[in-house]
Design an enzyme around this catalytic site. Structure first.
Site, PDB file in Angstrom:
ATOM      1  N   ASN A  18      -6.544   3.584 -12.195  1.00  0.00           N
ATOM      2  CA  ASN A  18      -5.871   2.349 -11.793  1.00  0.00           C
ATOM      3  C   ASN A  18      -5.126   1.791 -13.011  1.00  0.00           C
ATOM      4  OD1 ASN A  18      -5.503  -0.498 -11.520  1.00  0.00           O
ATOM      5  ND2 ASN A  18      -6.826  -0.468  -9.735  1.00  0.00           N
ATOM      6  N   HIS A  21      -3.777  -2.886 -15.221  1.00  0.00           N
ATOM      7  CA  HIS A  21      -3.852  -3.730 -16.417  1.00  0.00           C
ATOM      8  C   HIS A  21      -2.902  -3.308 -17.529  1.00  0.00           C
ATOM      9  CE1 HIS A  21      -6.497  -6.259 -14.396  1.00  0.00           C
ATOM     10  NE2 HIS A  21      -7.352  -5.283 -14.151  1.00  0.00           N
ATOM     11  N   HIS A  54      -2.648  -1.869  -7.496  1.00  0.00           N
ATOM     12  CA  HIS A  54      -2.912  -2.968  -6.563  1.00  0.00           C
ATOM     13  C   HIS A  54      -1.741  -3.947  -6.626  1.00  0.00           C
ATOM     14  CE1 HIS A  54      -6.023  -6.322  -5.278  1.00  0.00           C
ATOM     15  NE2 HIS A  54      -4.950  -6.280  -4.500  1.00  0.00           N
ATOM     16  N   ARG A  56      -0.688  -7.248  -5.711  1.00  0.00           N
ATOM     17  CA  ARG A  56      -1.316  -8.489  -5.228  1.00  0.00           C
ATOM     18  C   ARG A  56      -0.259  -9.440  -4.706  1.00  0.00           C
ATOM     19  NH1 ARG A  56      -6.936  -9.169  -7.364  1.00  0.00           N
ATOM     20  NH2 ARG A  56      -6.811 -11.168  -6.302  1.00  0.00           N
ATOM     21  N   ARG A  60       0.506 -10.641  -9.978  1.00  0.00           N
ATOM     22  CA  ARG A  60       0.065 -10.960 -11.345  1.00  0.00           C
ATOM     23  C   ARG A  60       0.127  -9.753 -12.275  1.00  0.00           C
ATOM     24  NH1 ARG A  60      -6.316 -12.033 -10.213  1.00  0.00           N
ATOM     25  NH2 ARG A  60      -5.405 -13.487  -8.728  1.00  0.00           N
ATOM     26  N   GLU A  81      -3.390  -0.164  -3.357  1.00  0.00           N
ATOM     27  CA  GLU A  81      -4.380  -1.165  -2.935  1.00  0.00           C
ATOM     28  C   GLU A  81      -3.626  -2.400  -2.501  1.00  0.00           C
ATOM     29  OE1 GLU A  81      -7.049  -2.184  -6.031  1.00  0.00           O
ATOM     30  OE2 GLU A  81      -7.836  -0.174  -6.183  1.00  0.00           O
ATOM     31  N   THR A 112     -11.070  -8.204  -7.608  1.00  0.00           N
ATOM     32  CA  THR A 112     -11.541  -8.112  -6.231  1.00  0.00           C
ATOM     33  C   THR A 112     -13.064  -8.235  -6.219  1.00  0.00           C
ATOM     34  OG1 THR A 112      -9.717  -6.586  -5.937  1.00  0.00           O
ATOM     35  CG2 THR A 112     -11.266  -6.767  -4.122  1.00  0.00           C
ATOM     36  N   GLU A 162     -14.167   3.040   0.460  1.00  0.00           N
ATOM     37  CA  GLU A 162     -14.425   2.984  -0.977  1.00  0.00           C
ATOM     38  C   GLU A 162     -15.554   1.988  -1.179  1.00  0.00           C
ATOM     39  OE1 GLU A 162     -11.182   3.073  -3.679  1.00  0.00           O
ATOM     40  OE2 GLU A 162     -12.270   1.945  -5.215  1.00  0.00           O
ATOM     41  N   HIS A 205     -14.944   0.116  -9.059  1.00  0.00           N
ATOM     42  CA  HIS A 205     -14.916  -1.264  -9.557  1.00  0.00           C
ATOM     43  C   HIS A 205     -15.925  -1.447 -10.680  1.00  0.00           C
ATOM     44  CE1 HIS A 205     -14.253  -5.515  -9.915  1.00  0.00           C
ATOM     45  NE2 HIS A 205     -13.203  -5.350  -9.128  1.00  0.00           N
TER      46      HIS A 205
HETATM   47  N1  PXP Z   1     -11.194   0.112  -6.512  1.00  0.00           N
HETATM   48  C1  PXP Z   1     -10.728  -1.028  -5.952  1.00  0.00           C
HETATM   49  C2  PXP Z   1     -10.611  -1.102  -4.467  1.00  0.00           C
HETATM   50  C3  PXP Z   1     -10.299  -2.106  -6.758  1.00  0.00           C
HETATM   51  O1  PXP Z   1      -9.846  -3.232  -6.194  1.00  0.00           O
HETATM   52  C4  PXP Z   1     -10.357  -1.966  -8.159  1.00  0.00           C
HETATM   53  C5  PXP Z   1      -9.856  -3.058  -9.036  1.00  0.00           C
HETATM   54  O2  PXP Z   1      -8.502  -3.261  -8.813  1.00  0.00           O
HETATM   55  C6  PXP Z   1     -10.834  -0.756  -8.686  1.00  0.00           C
HETATM   56  C7  PXP Z   1     -11.274   0.256  -7.843  1.00  0.00           C
HETATM   57  C8  PXP Z   1     -10.885  -0.505 -10.151  1.00  0.00           C
HETATM   58  O3  PXP Z   1     -11.757  -1.409 -10.754  1.00  0.00           O
HETATM   59  P1  PXP Z   1     -11.792  -1.508 -12.326  1.00  0.00           P
HETATM   60  O4  PXP Z   1     -10.429  -1.935 -12.765  1.00  0.00           O
HETATM   61  O5  PXP Z   1     -12.839  -2.542 -12.588  1.00  0.00           O
HETATM   62  O6  PXP Z   1     -12.152  -0.151 -12.857  1.00  0.00           O
END
Ligand code: PXP
Length: 257
Positions: A18, A21, A54, A56, A60, A81, A112, A162, A205
């Site tokens: 992901n 960030h 993601h 949003r 952001r 996402e 999330t 998930e 997550h």
């Molecule tokens: N899976 C989902 C559905 C999420 O919303 C997120 C966070 O955006 C992640 C995985 C990844 O989480 P993390 O950034 O904490 O590794």
């Protein structure tokens, strides 16, 4: 009895990186640096099997043009996402990512925080799942490892669930040993139930080098989505090394399972 092909199927474990960030850092100053697409290419070179982003409602981190560029240029599947809103649905149908992961979204949350309320929003979600599937997009629902949510996800026709690993990772950060084993047991039962219900099982997550192996050992899980920790680690040792190390831990856990 488990046949050889089923056993092999249970061994596969993909890593979705992901890159949200990377966009968070870019947006702190505006402009184009660091570019999430460049990070996605590096993550793939480092061993990522797919890229997750993601979009949003408040934009952001990931922007609309990031999604367009990721979809146009990625060599691996894009997992978008998004909240189950009309706006996001239109964007998904425009870009047709490999998969859409439907997540709950509250403007004031930092990330999330919980799984989708699949039971409470069944009729709305049914329409969203159907339209995405008709467009050839695989549909994933981000849920707590709760039997009723799993059953409802299967009934809605989702391809994937998930499982939210946030509570497990929180307990691990607090060094709450009993809490960790409670949350892991919940994830284990959830993964078994989801697999038995015919759903593909993903998890994610909050996962880190310290927490990934226990989840990777659950044989029904075929994909982990990890972002924040990898982007954080990339500051110290580079994204390639972070992805490679995470992948190595996942593979090691799978061999040990
Ligand atoms: N899976 C989902 C559905 C999420 O919303 C997120 C966070 O955006 C992640 C995985 C990844 O989480 P993390 O950034 O904490 O590794």
């Amino acid at each position: 009895m488990t046949t050889i092909s089923q056993a092999d199927e249970l061994k596969v474990l993909r890593l979705g990186v992901n890159i949200d960030h990377v966009a968070t850092i870019r947006n702190a100053r505006g402009g184009r640096h660091p570019d999430p697409l460049r990070a996605a290419h590096i993550a793939i070179e480092g061993g990522a099997d797919g890229i997750t982003a993601h979009l949003r409602e408040d934009r952001r981190h990931i922007s609309d043009s990031d999604i367009a560029r990721l979809k146009a240029e990625l060599t691996r599947p894009l997992n978008l996402e998004m909240a189950a809103t009309d706006e996001m649905m239109a964007i998904a149908l425009r870009h047709v990512p490999n998969a859409c992961c439907l997540v709950p979204e509250r403007r004031e949350e930092r990330t999330t925080e919980g799984g989708l309320d699949v039971l409470g929003a069944q009729s709305h979600l049914k329409g969203v799942v159907d339209r995405l599937k008709q467009a050839g997009i695989r549909v994933s629902l981000f849920i707590e490892a709760d039997l009723r949510a799993i059953e409802a996800s299967a009934k809605l026709g989702a391809d994937i669930v998930e499982l939210h690993t946030g509570a497990y990772c929180e307990r691990a950060l607090e060094d709450d040993v009993a809490g960790v084993s409670h949350e892991l047991a919940r994830l284990k039962i959830g993964a078994e139930n989801a697999h038995a219900a015919g759903l593909e099982v993903h998890a994610g997550h909050g996962l880190t080098y310290n927490t990934v192996k226990a989840v990777a050992r659950l044989p029904q899980i075929v994909e982990l989505n990890i972002g924040h920790f990898l982007v954080g680690e990339a500051i110290f040792g580079g994204l390639t090394a972070a992805v490679q190390h995470m992948r190595a831990l996942m593979a090691q856990a799978r061999r040990e399972a």
